[in-house]
Design a protein around this motif. Structure first.
Motif, PDB file in Angstrom:
ATOM      1  N   LEU A  51       0.954  -0.935  -0.170  1.00  0.00           N
ATOM      2  CA  LEU A  51       0.558   0.236  -0.150  1.00  0.00           C
ATOM      3  C   LEU A  51       1.015   1.029  -0.304  1.00  0.00           C
ATOM      4  CD1 LEU A  51      -3.016  -1.118   2.321  1.00  0.00           C
ATOM      5  CD2 LEU A  51      -3.081  -1.276  -0.103  1.00  0.00           C
ATOM      6  N   ILE A  52       2.099   1.257   0.513  1.00  0.00           N
ATOM      7  CA  ILE A  52       2.435   2.430   0.704  1.00  0.00           C
ATOM      8  C   ILE A  52       3.516   3.037  -0.082  1.00  0.00           C
ATOM      9  CG2 ILE A  52       4.004   3.745   2.407  1.00  0.00           C
ATOM     10  CD1 ILE A  52       1.499   3.049   3.656  1.00  0.00           C
ATOM     11  N   HIS A  55       1.319   5.381  -2.432  1.00  0.00           N
ATOM     12  CA  HIS A  55       1.100   6.499  -2.417  1.00  0.00           C
ATOM     13  C   HIS A  55       2.574   8.379  -2.676  1.00  0.00           C
ATOM     14  CE1 HIS A  55      -0.120   5.643   1.959  1.00  0.00           C
ATOM     15  NE2 HIS A  55      -0.202   5.253   1.096  1.00  0.00           N
ATOM     16  N   MET A  79      -4.516   3.606  -6.265  1.00  0.00           N
ATOM     17  CA  MET A  79      -5.222   3.793  -4.846  1.00  0.00           C
ATOM     18  C   MET A  79      -5.460   2.472  -4.681  1.00  0.00           C
ATOM     19  SD  MET A  79      -3.001   5.996  -2.516  1.00  0.00           S
ATOM     20  CE  MET A  79      -3.446   5.491  -1.639  1.00  0.00           C
ATOM     21  N   HIS A 111      -3.052   4.959   4.698  1.00  0.00           N
ATOM     22  CA  HIS A 111      -3.621   4.824   2.920  1.00  0.00           C
ATOM     23  C   HIS A 111      -4.799   5.665   3.241  1.00  0.00           C
ATOM     24  CE1 HIS A 111      -3.377   3.088  -1.061  1.00  0.00           C
ATOM     25  NE2 HIS A 111      -4.710   1.849  -0.262  1.00  0.00           N
TER      26      HIS A 111
END
Length: 161
Positions: A51-52, A55, A79, A111
């Protein structure tokens, strides 16, 4: 990370062993233990990376080329749609996200925070961005295919922008 993610998505957290991950990654179990203390550490690292790492791309999409609709779709693609595509169809996909939230809820919160910031920057209205995020959450409730999810997100964007 990819080998561990594959194992967790296909075998589930409880049934994935360190041997499974090591074999899939073509490394020794000893090397795996030098990098991680236990299975929970590996799982958290996979979730964080999964997830990160998205970003910076999402933040760049906010100010990237294109119309508001195109930029908002790009943020949603990065995302939501891409992570969904990674999970959908895997036997233990439903468990994967639940375990992620349980082991490290801060990653999920971060997130969501970044997604909300990106959406807010494009729609220029925090309340509308909140409603949009809630609407996005509802789009995956019936486990749609990736093309169906993309159509839903485009429809949602057309209604919001």
């Amino acid at each position: 990370m990819n080998a561990a993610k594959w194992c967790f998505l296909n075998f589930g957290f409880a049934k994935t062993s360190l041997d499974d991950i090591a074999k899939r990654a073509c490394i020794s179990r000893t090397l795996l233990y030098k990098m991680f203390s236990n299975k929970e550490d590996i799982f958290t690292a996979v979730f964080r990376h999964w997830l990160i790492s998205r970003h910076p791309l999402a933040k760049a999409a906010v100010t990237g080329a294109g119309t508001k609709q195109e930029r908002l779709f790009e943020v949603c693609r990065i995302m939501l749609i891409e992570p969904w595509a990674d999970m959908i169809g895997a036997p233990m996909a439903g468990e994967f996200y639940e375990v992620c939230e349980r082991l490290d809820p801060e990653i999920d919160a971060l997130h969501r925070k970044v997604a909300l910031e990106c959406i807010s920057a494009i729609v220029a209205d925090r309340t509308a961005a909140d409603v949009f995020m809630l609407s996005l959450d509802g789009q995956i409730g019936d486990d749609p295919s990736v093309p169906v999810l993309e159509k839903r997100v485009r429809l949602l964007i057309d209604r919001f922008i």
